[in-house]
Design an enzyme around this catalytic site. Structure first.
Site, PDB file in Angstrom:
ATOM      1  N   ARG A  33     110.760  30.086  38.818  1.00 32.34           N
ATOM      2  CA  ARG A  33     112.103  29.724  38.355  1.00 32.34           C
ATOM      3  C   ARG A  33     112.100  29.420  36.863  1.00 32.34           C
ATOM      4  NH1 ARG A  33     115.632  24.522  39.286  1.00 32.34           N
ATOM      5  NH2 ARG A  33     117.712  25.366  38.938  1.00 32.34           N
ATOM      6  N   HIS A  63     114.603  31.217  34.093  1.00 34.11           N
ATOM      7  CA  HIS A  63     115.537  30.443  33.283  1.00 34.11           C
ATOM      8  C   HIS A  63     115.231  30.580  31.790  1.00 34.11           C
ATOM      9  CE1 HIS A  63     117.923  27.765  36.155  1.00 34.11           C
ATOM     10  NE2 HIS A  63     117.335  28.696  36.891  1.00 34.11           N
ATOM     11  N   VAL A  84     118.177  33.181  28.856  1.00 35.72           N
ATOM     12  CA  VAL A  84     118.972  32.575  27.786  1.00 35.72           C
ATOM     13  C   VAL A  84     118.830  33.344  26.470  1.00 35.72           C
ATOM     14  CG1 VAL A  84     119.448  30.443  26.515  1.00 35.72           C
ATOM     15  CG2 VAL A  84     118.827  30.346  28.925  1.00 35.72           C
ATOM     16  N   GLY A 135     116.113  35.294  25.824  1.00 33.12           N
ATOM     17  CA  GLY A 135     115.027  36.233  26.047  1.00 33.12           C
ATOM     18  C   GLY A 135     113.765  35.457  26.401  1.00 33.12           C
ATOM     19  N   ASP A 177     111.050  33.824  25.443  1.00 27.10           N
ATOM     20  CA  ASP A 177     110.533  33.311  24.172  1.00 27.10           C
ATOM     21  C   ASP A 177     110.072  31.857  24.254  1.00 27.10           C
ATOM     22  OD1 ASP A 177     112.936  32.018  24.477  1.00 27.10           O
ATOM     23  OD2 ASP A 177     113.839  32.753  22.624  1.00 27.10           O
ATOM     24  N   SER A 201     111.705  29.309  24.773  1.00 28.60           N
ATOM     25  CA  SER A 201     112.645  28.360  24.164  1.00 28.60           C
ATOM     26  C   SER A 201     112.980  27.218  25.112  1.00 28.60           C
ATOM     27  CB  SER A 201     113.929  29.081  23.725  1.00 28.60           C
ATOM     28  OG  SER A 201     114.539  29.750  24.825  1.00 28.60           O
ATOM     29  N   ASN A 210     119.964  23.918  34.234  1.00 24.91           N
ATOM     30  CA  ASN A 210     118.510  23.762  34.338  1.00 24.91           C
ATOM     31  C   ASN A 210     118.118  22.559  35.196  1.00 24.91           C
ATOM     32  OD1 ASN A 210     117.371  25.975  32.955  1.00 24.91           O
ATOM     33  ND2 ASN A 210     117.877  25.052  30.985  1.00 24.91           N
ATOM     34  N   ASP A 212     114.543  29.816  52.649  1.00 21.33           N
ATOM     35  CA  ASP A 212     114.386  30.506  53.923  1.00 21.33           C
ATOM     36  C   ASP A 212     113.326  29.759  54.732  1.00 21.33           C
ATOM     37  OD1 ASP A 212     111.800  31.425  53.184  1.00 21.33           O
ATOM     38  OD2 ASP A 212     112.566  33.323  52.433  1.00 21.33           O
ATOM     39  N   THR A 247     110.276  30.393  55.262  1.00 16.68           N
ATOM     40  CA  THR A 247     108.907  30.464  54.717  1.00 16.68           C
ATOM     41  C   THR A 247     108.957  30.168  53.214  1.00 16.68           C
ATOM     42  OG1 THR A 247     109.140  32.864  54.385  1.00 16.68           O
ATOM     43  CG2 THR A 247     108.127  32.125  56.455  1.00 16.68           C
ATOM     44  N   ASP A 293     107.657  36.661  50.615  1.00 16.01           N
ATOM     45  CA  ASP A 293     107.784  37.739  51.595  1.00 16.01           C
ATOM     46  C   ASP A 293     109.224  38.250  51.561  1.00 16.01           C
ATOM     47  OD1 ASP A 293     109.237  35.724  52.838  1.00 16.01           O
ATOM     48  OD2 ASP A 293     107.674  35.264  54.314  1.00 16.01           O
TER      49      ASP A 293
END
Length: 318
Positions: free
Chosen positions: A62, A66, A70, A72, A74, A76, A93, A241, A243, A248
């Site tokens: 994640r 994120h 924003v 690219g 980088d 940031s 965020n 989910d 799992t 998967d």
């Protein structure tokens, strides 16, 4: 480590996916002479984090998404900037974590080869290793990203898609980054790892849209876990989910059963542009892995900074 997670690691070793990349700045052997053990160092550190915390891989995956959405890819999102302009100030965020773990990996790399490996590459490698350690494909990614000197929570507010995003806006967002419809639906498969917060689903539960379809038993369970329209605490989480620590295709299977956690999850299972892909990914795990790998390489190579416009930070938060 749980037995299921051990099986995930074993499965990851069986499928290595290479994807062509056209960006002339990035290369699969970028650190061949300047830091040849860079990927091994990141891999070792990620394994340690996963052994200590089974939810860590989802957090690293994640974090990369994120970051890349924003400005690219980088790094940031890691910039503190005395807290004032940091992307982490954005409500989009909420729940982002493991920034300190990236700093730990950076320290290990600085000890091995000072001033060579960018924080942006560490974020991408951490996400790649997290997918593999959780049982997903091992994705070869090109390296050579540079770090940004700026961070903006306003940009995060503007560019991070909310869970309520429409299919139209969702496809526009990812196709603008070069992803196909197939790859866009596949990248949402990252939801197979991790959990969601009540904060992001209570509006769907207590102010539902007429066209939103949800399995009634699943809805009842969510209402038990998120019992009020205004969450009593932001700490309550719900697995994406059944799992949540294994990468998967279970996410797509549950979408077909009306058990998508977020509105966009449910929407892609019904929209005629995306519903057939949801069905195919639910049936064919390897097909999903290939499409996800291609999407991962494209997304993690978005808006790369050059040596002239970026840098290699000594510390990721500064």
């Amino acid at each position: 480590m749980a037995r299921s997670q051990c099986r995930g690691i074993a499965a990851a070793l069986l499928m290595v996916v290479w994807v062509a990349v056209s960006d002339g700045q990035l290369a699969y052997d970028y650190y061949r002479t300047t830091c040849p053990d860079a990927e091994d160092i990141v891999r070792k550190e990620m394994l340690s984090f996963a052994l200590l915390d089974a939810t860590a891989p989802a957090a690293f995956l994640r974090l990369m998404f994120h970051d890349c959405q924003v400005q690219g890819c980088d790094a940031s999102i890691l910039l503190n900037l005395a807290g004032f302009q940091s992307e982490m100030r954005s409500s989009r965020n909420f729940g982002i974590r493991k920034l300190e773990a990236i700093e730990h990996v950076k320290s290990a790399l600085e000890a091995e080869c000072p001033g060579q490996v960018s924080c942006a590459d560490i974020v991408a490698l951490a996400a790649r290793e997290s997918v593999a350690l959780s049982g997903g494909p091992y994705i070869a990614i090109p390296l050579g990203r540079k770090d940004s000197r700026a961070s903006s929570y306003q940009q995060a507010d503007a560019h991070l898609p909310p869970p309520s995003i429409s299919v139209d806006a969702f496809l526009q967002t990812f196709m603008a980054k070069g992803l196909t419809i197939e790859e866009s639906v596949a990248i949402l498969g990252a939801h197979t790892l991790g959990e969601g917060h009540c904060l992001n689903i209570v509006d769907r539960l207590y102010n539902p849209k007429p066209d939103d379809q949800m399995n009634s038993a699943f809805e009842a369970r969510l209402r038990l876990q998120c019992p009020t329209p205004a969450p009593l605490t932001n700490l309550t989480t719900i697995s994406n989910d059944i799992t949540p620590t294994i990468f998967d295709n279970q996410y797509y299977t549950e979408l077909l059963l009306g058990k998508g956690l977020f509105p966009i999850d449910s929407s892609i299972s019904r929209d005629p542009r995306t519903s057939d892909l949801v069905k195919q990914f639910a049936i064919d795990r390897d097909y999903f892995f290939r499409a996800f790998s291609s999407a991962f390489v494209k997304l993690s190579s978005t808006n790369i900074l050059s040596k002239a416009t970026g840098e290699v930070r000594k510390q990721c938060g500064l």
